[in-house]
Design a protein around this motif. Structure first.
Motif, short mmCIF file in Angstrom:
data_model
loop_
_atom_site.label_atom_id
_atom_site.label_comp_id
_atom_site.label_asym_id
_atom_site.label_seq_id
_atom_site.Cartn_x
_atom_site.Cartn_y
_atom_site.Cartn_z
N ALA A 86 -11.35 -6.89 -11.20
CA ALA A 86 -11.09 -7.58 -9.94
C ALA A 86 -11.92 -8.85 -9.89
CB ALA A 86 -11.42 -6.67 -8.77
N PRO A 91 -12.03 7.00 -9.14
CA PRO A 91 -11.22 6.37 -8.08
C PRO A 91 -9.71 6.50 -8.27
CG PRO A 91 -12.99 4.91 -8.76
CD PRO A 91 -12.94 6.01 -9.76
N THR A 131 0.84 -1.20 0.00
CA THR A 131 0.00 0.00 0.00
C THR A 131 0.88 1.26 0.00
OG1 THR A 131 -1.82 -1.11 1.15
CG2 THR A 131 -1.72 1.30 1.29
N SER A 179 -1.92 -4.96 1.96
CA SER A 179 -2.20 -3.97 3.01
C SER A 179 -1.20 -4.07 4.15
CB SER A 179 -3.61 -4.16 3.53
OG SER A 179 -3.78 -5.47 4.00
N LYS A 188 -15.91 -9.12 -10.19
CA LYS A 188 -16.44 -7.83 -10.61
C LYS A 188 -16.34 -7.67 -12.12
CE LYS A 188 -15.49 -5.34 -6.33
NZ LYS A 188 -14.93 -4.09 -5.73
N LYS A 248 -3.57 1.38 -3.53
CA LYS A 248 -4.42 0.93 -2.43
C LYS A 248 -4.79 -0.53 -2.67
CE LYS A 248 -6.56 5.52 -2.33
NZ LYS A 248 -7.85 6.27 -2.43
N PRO A 249 -5.15 -1.25 -1.62
CA PRO A 249 -5.58 -2.65 -1.82
C PRO A 249 -6.74 -2.79 -2.81
CG PRO A 249 -5.13 -2.26 0.49
CD PRO A 249 -5.03 -0.92 -0.20
N GLU A 250 -7.61 -1.80 -2.86
CA GLU A 250 -8.74 -1.87 -3.79
C GLU A 250 -8.34 -1.67 -5.25
OE1 GLU A 250 -8.47 0.06 -1.03
OE2 GLU A 250 -9.45 2.02 -1.33
N ASP A 251 -7.08 -1.35 -5.49
CA ASP A 251 -6.58 -1.28 -6.87
C ASP A 251 -6.17 -2.66 -7.39
OD1 ASP A 251 -4.93 1.76 -5.94
OD2 ASP A 251 -6.78 1.57 -7.11
N THR A 252 -6.19 -3.66 -6.54
CA THR A 252 -5.82 -5.01 -6.95
C THR A 252 -6.77 -5.52 -8.03
OG1 THR A 252 -4.81 -5.56 -4.81
CG2 THR A 252 -5.59 -7.40 -6.17
N THR A 285 -1.24 -6.54 -7.73
CA THR A 285 -1.70 -6.91 -6.40
C THR A 285 -1.10 -5.94 -5.39
OG1 THR A 285 -1.80 -9.24 -7.04
CG2 THR A 285 -1.82 -8.74 -4.68
#
Length: 126
Positions: free
Chosen positions: A39, A61, A13, A126, A42, A85-89, A123
């Motif tokens: 992802a 985002p 991160t 965090s 999704k 950020k982890p949500e960019d994985t 990936t």
């Protein structure tokens, strides 16, 4: 048009990565390119796009963190990923669309791109 992505990997991160997309086989000089990501579980989503003339559009985002660019020969498209950020994985895909008119147009719709690369995994831990 053939597209080959590279540059993905595992990063912590806040880290950075630079994705590259080598583009070959264009027959005209009027294309838009874009980066998308998908992802697990999704749908594929738009990340950033660039027109033939250099106009850029970013998804909310990633605004202020990611930058799309091309080399002068327009054979490689880059995506600089900062402050990850982890949500960019996700698996990141490069795509190309031939334009028939205005060279400043940036396409954001997944379904309207003509050619896709195989994807590269990003990936963020965090």
């Amino acid at each position: 048009v053939q597209l080959v992505e590279s540059g993905g990997g595992l990063v912590q991160t806040g880290g950075s990565l630079r994705l590259s997309c080598a583009v070959a086989g264009r027959t005209f000089n009027n294309y838009a390119e874009g980066w998308f990501r998908q992802a697990p579980g999704k749908e594929r989503e738009f990340v950033a796009g660039i027109s033939w003339s250099g106009n850029q559009i970013y998804a909310d985002p990633v605004k202020g963190r990611f930058t799309i660019s091309r080399d002068n020969a327009k054979t490689t498209v880059y995506l600089q990923l900062n402050s990850l950020k982890p949500e960019d994985t996700a698996v990141y895909y490069c795509a190309s669309k031939e334009l028939m008119g205005y060279s400043g147009y940036v396409e954001t719709s997944v379904s309207l791109y003509d050619a896709w690369g195989q994807g590269t995994q990003v990936t963020v831990s965090s």
